[in-house]
Each structure stands twice: as C-alpha cells, then as structure tokens.
Design a protein around this motif. Structure first.
Motif, mmCIF file in Angstrom:
data_model
loop_
_atom_site.group_PDB
_atom_site.id
_atom_site.type_symbol
_atom_site.label_atom_id
_atom_site.label_comp_id
_atom_site.label_asym_id
_atom_site.label_seq_id
_atom_site.Cartn_x
_atom_site.Cartn_y
_atom_site.Cartn_z
ATOM 1 N N LYS A 367 -16.307 8.375 10.671
ATOM 2 C CA LYS A 367 -17.602 7.662 10.616
ATOM 3 C C LYS A 367 -17.965 7.473 9.150
ATOM 4 N N GLU A 368 -18.643 6.347 8.901
ATOM 5 C CA GLU A 368 -19.036 6.040 7.527
ATOM 6 C C GLU A 368 -20.316 6.802 7.178
ATOM 7 N N SER A 369 -20.349 7.454 6.016
ATOM 8 C CA SER A 369 -21.598 8.109 5.607
ATOM 9 C C SER A 369 -21.668 8.250 4.089
ATOM 10 N N ARG A 370 -22.875 8.444 3.600
ATOM 11 C CA ARG A 370 -23.090 8.656 2.173
ATOM 12 C C ARG A 370 -22.545 10.027 1.754
ATOM 13 N N LEU A 371 -22.716 11.011 2.673
ATOM 14 C CA LEU A 371 -22.261 12.374 2.358
ATOM 15 C C LEU A 371 -20.740 12.394 2.128
ATOM 16 N N ASN A 372 -20.013 11.621 2.933
ATOM 17 C CA ASN A 372 -18.561 11.557 2.745
ATOM 18 C C ASN A 372 -18.228 11.012 1.348
ATOM 19 N N HIS A 373 -19.011 10.015 0.905
ATOM 20 C CA HIS A 373 -18.785 9.464 -0.435
ATOM 21 C C HIS A 373 -19.023 10.537 -1.506
ATOM 22 N N PHE A 374 -20.086 11.344 -1.315
ATOM 23 C CA PHE A 374 -20.332 12.409 -2.301
ATOM 24 C C PHE A 374 -19.181 13.410 -2.286
ATOM 25 N N GLY A 375 -18.636 13.642 -1.071
ATOM 26 C CA GLY A 375 -17.468 14.535 -0.945
ATOM 27 C C GLY A 375 -16.303 14.004 -1.768
ATOM 28 N N LYS A 376 -16.056 12.703 -1.670
ATOM 29 C CA LYS A 376 -14.940 12.091 -2.418
ATOM 30 C C LYS A 376 -15.164 12.249 -3.927
ATOM 31 N N MET A 377 -16.412 12.021 -4.374
ATOM 32 C CA MET A 377 -16.668 12.107 -5.810
ATOM 33 C C MET A 377 -16.585 13.566 -6.288
ATOM 34 N N ALA A 378 -16.959 14.508 -5.403
ATOM 35 C CA ALA A 378 -16.894 15.934 -5.781
ATOM 36 C C ALA A 378 -15.438 16.415 -5.847
ATOM 37 N N PHE A 379 -14.548 15.677 -5.176
ATOM 38 C CA PHE A 379 -13.144 16.089 -5.100
ATOM 39 C C PHE A 379 -12.522 16.214 -6.501
ATOM 40 N N LYS A 380 -12.973 15.366 -7.431
ATOM 41 C CA LYS A 380 -12.429 15.423 -8.804
ATOM 42 C C LYS A 380 -12.646 16.824 -9.408
ATOM 43 N N HIS A 381 -13.855 17.359 -9.249
ATOM 44 C CA HIS A 381 -14.157 18.677 -9.828
ATOM 45 C C HIS A 381 -13.382 19.761 -9.089
ATOM 46 N N ILE A 382 -13.286 19.602 -7.754
ATOM 47 C CA ILE A 382 -12.545 20.594 -6.964
ATOM 48 C C ILE A 382 -11.071 20.580 -7.377
ATOM 49 N N TYR A 383 -10.541 19.368 -7.612
ATOM 50 C CA TYR A 383 -9.130 19.222 -7.996
ATOM 51 C C TYR A 383 -8.839 19.980 -9.290
ATOM 52 N N TRP A 384 -9.632 19.678 -10.346
ATOM 53 C CA TRP A 384 -9.345 20.292 -11.652
ATOM 54 C C TRP A 384 -9.616 21.799 -11.656
#
Ligand code: FAD
Length: 407
Positions: A367-384
């Motif tokens: 499902k499309e949501s704003r929270l999912n988008h924030f999850g994607k953007m947070a992934f960069k910090h989680i990755y590093w």
C-alpha cells in the motif's frame, strides 16, 4: 578470505570479526575500489535529492581493525589450489572463501548504446555514480520530449529501481511544471510492470494512473545512435529524446576467468545454505549468486546473518543450516513523498499486511503511504550505521514471517 568489500562482503567481515577465534583464524577482505557507494542512493541523484556526500564513503572506515584489508583487483580464483590471484601478480591461499563480488551493468552488451555521440549525453544509466550524475545534469536542462525508462534483460539488481525511477520522474517534472511536455515510457522485457504478479498488478495500475506508457515484451537488440532509437530482436522500435536504461547486469569477469559462473557470470549456489554448488569451502553471498531471490541489499543483510552461522558451523565441522528462504523487503518510491513496501520470499508473493510487527505495523505492505517513504529515506542512515557494521536490527526477522499478513 572475503572477495569484495561492498554491501555483503563488509557485513560478513563485521559479523565474522565478532565471532571467529582470532588465535587460529585470520580474516582477509579484498576489493579493487577504495570507495564504498550507497547504491540505493543513485536513484535519487538524477532528481537532485541526493548528492555525492550521501552516497560515498571510504571503504576502510567500515572494515573492522581485526580484518586485513587489501585494496587490489582480483584476477582469478583457483578453487583446486585454494588460491586467488591478484592483478599485481600476487597469489594468496585461503581455507574458506566467501565470494561477494556483486554484479555490475555491462552497457557494451547492447550494440550502439555506448556510442560516444549518445552515451551519457542522451542515453544514460543510473546504476553507476557517474551515470546518475550525468543524468542529473541532463534533467537540469531537460525541457520536454520523450523520456524512455528501459530494462535490457533480467535479472537486474534492485528490480524495483526502474519503476521507482519512472514514478519519481513523473513527480519531478510535475513539480517543475513541465510534465505535460514530457512523454514517459516504461519499456521492459517482462510481460508486465514487475516480476511478481501481485505487485505487477498494483504497480501496472499506477503506471497508467500517472500516464506512463508501459511497453512490455521489449527485448532490445541494438540502439541506433543517429536516429536515437532502440530496436528489438523482433523489429519493434522505440525512439527517445532521453533514455534511462538498465543495461545487462553481470557478475565480475573474475568469475568467468575462474570458470565458476553461468553465462552471466553468476555463481551456482545452494539456495538455502549459500554454499557453492561446486566447492565445499566456497560460499557465495549477495548479487554474485545465481539465486532466484532479489539482488538487493536487504537480501544480502538476511543472507549475511545465515552465512555467518554456516561459516562458523563449517569451521566446527557441523552441518550447514538450510535457513535462507529468499526473504526480501523493498521500499518502492511512488513519487510525491509516498512509497510502497513489499515483503516476500522464494515461496510467498508480496502480500498486504503490516510490517515489521503484525497488526500494529506501523508500515503498510503493498500500500502507498507517506510513512513508507520516510522508511526509505531513513534506510540511508540505517545502511551506513547499522547494516554495513553487521549490527542487529530489532524487529526485522531474518526469515519472512507470515503471521498477520493477507496470504
Ligand atoms: C540504483 C540502485 C538502487 C538500489 N536500491 C536498493 C534498495 O532500495 N534496497 C536494496 O536493498 N537494494 C538496493 N540496491 C541493490 C544493492 O545496492 C545491491 O544489491 C547490494 O549492494 C549488493 O551487495 P553485494 O555486496 O553483493 O555487491 P556490491 O555492493 O556491488 O559489492 C561488490 C564489491 O565487489 C568488488 N569487486 C567486484 N569484482 C572485483 C574484483 N575483480 N576485484 C576486486 N574487487 C571486486 C566491487 O568493487 C564491490 O565493492 C540498489 C542498487 C542500485 C544500483
């Protein structure tokens, strides 16, 4: 010995450095490049959301002190002699080998694509840092015309990235006020928008809602750089003003030199234990495998946890655990600050439900949501900060959980 200090190799170095008995074992990791790229960030560079500082760090900063790090090109593996050969002529012996050399785009596989008159001028990739930066420049001055997003052949790493690119392009040019001057086309060798049926239906609708024309079953043979056209094996033609293509993805030529791969240089690998099918003391992880799981950082993360146990079991002469279930989870950017999230494995298609916790989520699946988008953007910090360092990610199970999902 670990070959490749990308996503998977770096995670393995960190996991094993914590587990292994350093009195009896040495860990060595080898990579030809000194730069670690956060590849998921390449998607955002053409649209100006990310720049160099978001996607580039020094590899050495992520390799634990107890691991020997060699910065050299690997030429060949000699499995019979338990030896690897470096480009500088040195040979190194190993007892256990982990191949994590990933895969890369090979644009030369398509006749005409890399012609100097169009490559990184009108025809681009965004799967390399250089390609994504060149496309950013192109988009700064792109005023209108036909923008074609294209996949040459499967498998590719991050199979959702081209769809995300199409949705982000729609959003980017709408915000710039020139969307009506741009014809967006999505050309794929698949018969639908995506490899997984449930997803293909949902995302196929989204393409048509956003007025992005889907051209399925397009198997490219060549590019005519003079007339800026892609030509398929069955004679279909697609012309473009700007092409964003994902060329053929292949494992490194070192795999071919070592006679260890299939026709795309992917290594035959046991789909549950990650042991090489041909050599007991060789394991394969990440994009370098021939597995039917997605080629994604999230998959490499789950594989790394399982492979760490299996390497430790192999050292102790214990049986390997067949625990890798093909688990993948991917955010799919859909533009205008929203995203989808999908969770699947070898046997279960992406389904609706909540993630990571059943019922409470907080993220919604398929499902499309704003929270999912924030999850994607947070992934960069989680990755590093978490993923690469092999640190635990609470609430994210290594194997797919089906409880609370609409199977
Ligand atoms: C545009 C894009 C978007 C993506 N988005 C996502 C996403 O949203 N989520 C997600 O989970 N994944 C995503 N991915 C995929 C993810 O980045 C890869 O699946 C992941 O990096 C694979 O890790 P790997 O270690 O197998 O390979 P890599 O990280 O590519 O590492 C391979 C390493 O091997 C080294 N190497 C290869 N050959 C040699 C040699 N002969 N000698 C010495 N060194 C060698 C390379 O230098 C490299 O450092 C995306 C990828 C791209 C390109």
């Amino acid at each position: 010995m670990i070959l490749g200090a990308g996503t998977a190799g770096t995670m393995m170095a960190n996991h094993l450095a914590r587990k292994i008995d350093h009195k009896n074992w040495n860990i060595t990791i080898i990579d030809e490049h000194k730069t670690h790229y956060y590849q998921p960030g390449f998607l955002f560079i053409p649209f100006g959301t990310y720049s160099e500082k978001d996607v580039i760090k020094k590899k050495a900063d992520f390799i634990p002190k107890k691991v020997e790090y060699i910065s050299e090109k690997i030429e060949k593996i000699e499995p019979q002699a338990n030896t690897i050969k470096l480009e500088n002529g040195n040979s190194i012996e190993y007892n256990i080998l982990i191949v994590a050399t990933g895969c890369k785009i090979v644009p030369d596989e398509i006749d005409g694509l890399t012609d100097v008159s169009i490559w990184h001028k009108d025809a681009f990739d965004f799967y390399t840092f250089e390609g994504a930066m060149a496309l950013q420049k192109k988009f700064e001055n792109f005023k209108g015309g036909k923008l074609v997003i294209h996949i040459a052949e499967m498998p590719i790493k991050c199979p959702v990235a081209p769809l995300e690119f199409a949705f982000l392009a729609d959003s980017f040019f709408t915000k710039k006020g020139i969307r009506n001057d741009i014809e967006l086309i999505y050309a794929t060798p698949l018969s639908g928008a995506f490899t997984k049926q449930n997803c293909s239906t949902v995302l196929g609708h989204l393409l048509s809602e956003k007025n992005i024309k889907l051209i399925p079953d397009f198997n490219i043979e060549s590019v005519d750089s003079n007339s800026k056209k892609m030509i398929s094996f069955d004679g279909k033609e697609i012309d473009f003003d700007c092409l964003a293509t994902i060329p053929t993805n292949m494992g490194d030529e070192l795999i071919e030199n070592s006679d260890m791969g299939d026709e795309l240089n992917f290594i035959p690998t046991d789909k549950h234990t990650l042991q090489s099918k041909d050599h007991d003391n060789i394991f394969v992880i990440g994009d370098a495998t021939d597995l039917p799981s997605s080629k994604a950082g999230s998959v490499a993360h789950f594989q790394a946890e399982i492979l760490t146990h299996n390497v430790m079991n192999f050292i102790k002469n214990k049986p390997l655990k067949p625990d890798f279930d093909g688990h993948a989870n991917c955010f799919i950017e859909s533009g205008f600050g929203k995203a989808f999230l999908i969770d699947f494995n070898y046997d279960v298609e992406p389904v609706e439900g909540k993630f990571p916790f059943p019922i409470i989520g907080p993220m919604s699946l398929l499902k499309e949501s704003r929270l999912n988008h924030f999850g994607k953007m947070a992934f960069k910090h989680i990755y590093w900060n978490v993923l690469l360092r092999g640190l635990p990610m609470p609430g994210i199970p290594t194997q797919m959980k089906t409880w609370g999902k609409k199977l």
